[in-house]
Design an enzyme around this catalytic site. Structure first.
Site, mmCIF file in Angstrom:
data_model
loop_
_atom_site.group_PDB
_atom_site.id
_atom_site.type_symbol
_atom_site.label_atom_id
_atom_site.label_comp_id
_atom_site.label_asym_id
_atom_site.label_seq_id
_atom_site.Cartn_x
_atom_site.Cartn_y
_atom_site.Cartn_z
ATOM 1 N N GLU A 37 0.832 -1.207 0.000
ATOM 2 C CA GLU A 37 0.000 0.000 0.000
ATOM 3 C C GLU A 37 0.867 1.259 0.000
ATOM 4 O OE1 GLU A 37 -3.969 -0.203 2.097
ATOM 5 O OE2 GLU A 37 -2.794 -1.532 3.381
ATOM 6 N N GLU A 88 -3.344 -9.837 3.566
ATOM 7 C CA GLU A 88 -4.208 -9.544 4.711
ATOM 8 C C GLU A 88 -5.350 -10.553 4.879
ATOM 9 O OE1 GLU A 88 -2.626 -5.342 3.681
ATOM 10 O OE2 GLU A 88 -3.061 -7.237 2.664
#
Length: 260
Positions: free
Chosen positions: A114, A134
């Site tokens: 990210e 995740e």
């Protein structure tokens, strides 16, 4: 006295390296590091003559993601707050008025990916491994990475990366459009310098305007932070992160025993 794990190094001529400096943990991001990153970004924005910012990690790793210990046994409200804070700091990185380059090697995972996606360009060594794992830990990306991955690689690629939690090598990431350049490991610095010089040769005001134009096309996923808070309450999320930490501790203990 607080010693920051985020450092800034001037390379001269308005070129600055922003360094994640927690190599013992593969530069995994803590809440404190997010705050320090915000402070360093404010300092960079105020730097006279700034031309290019290169974001990199120390010790042969870019960033292994968010520090799992910060996200285990966390109340939903705190998870949402940490998500919103990270998202806001990453947005400030994306909105720097100068071009930014993520210099990728080793793990570029979860929050690390990210962070890389918040930069304008990404150059990777072949040893880089990129992904959003995740979901395998019972969480979702929450720092703006889903929307940015859609922007750079499309909805189809984002859907596959997120639903499979797949980790891909640098060449595959380039084929998917996630990184722009892939070079041999020992050529990473030279390739980064060459790209930096090419960018710095352009007119700074024109580059700042170009970033403003391009920002108008970016998408957003406003539910990310709220969903991160929700996922923190899920039983499976706690179990998966606890299992991850236990497995990591066992590996470290085994290595210590072998080294005796």
């Amino acid at each position: 006295m607080h010693v920051s794990d985020i450092t800034v190094r001037s390379r001269g001529d308005g070129i600055m390296d922003l360094v994640l400096d927690r190599p013992a943990k593969k530069n995994a991001l803590t809440a404190t590091m997010i705050e320090d990153l915000g402070s360093r970004l404010d300092e960079l924005r105020a730097s006279p003559g700034l031309r290019v910012v290169r974001l990199r990690g120390a010790g042969g790793a870019f960033c292994a993601g968010a520090d799992i210990e910060d996200w285990t046994d966390i109340p939903a409200a705190r998870a949402e707050l940490q998500s919103r804070r990270g998202r806001e700091v990453f947005r400030r990185l994306a909105e720097l008025p100068v071009p930014t380059i993520a210099v990728l090697e080793g793990p570029v995972l979860g929050g690390g990916l990210e962070l890389a996606l918040a930069c304008d360009l990404r150059v990777a060594a072949r040893n880089a491994r990129l992904g959003m794992p995740e979901p395998s830990l019972g969480n979702l990306p929450s720092w703006g990475g889903v929307a940015r991955l859609v922007d750079v690689a499309g909805l189809g690629v984002t859907r596959r990366m997120l639903l499979t939690a797949e980790i891909v090598g640098a060449d595959r990431a380039a084929a998917l459009g996630i990184v722009h350049d892939v070079v041999d490991d020992d050529r990473l610095d030279a390739a980064t310098d060459a790209l930096t010089e090419r960018i710095a040769a352009n007119d700074p005001a024109s580059l700042a305007l170009a970033k403003l134009v391009l920002a108008g096309f970016e998408s957003d996923a406003p539910t990310e932070s709220a969903l991160a808070g929700l996922s923190a309450l899920l039983e499976g999320s706690h179990e998966r992160k606890t299992a991850f930490l236990a497995a990591r501790a066992a590996r470290h203990a085994q290595k210590a025993e072998v080294g005796r």
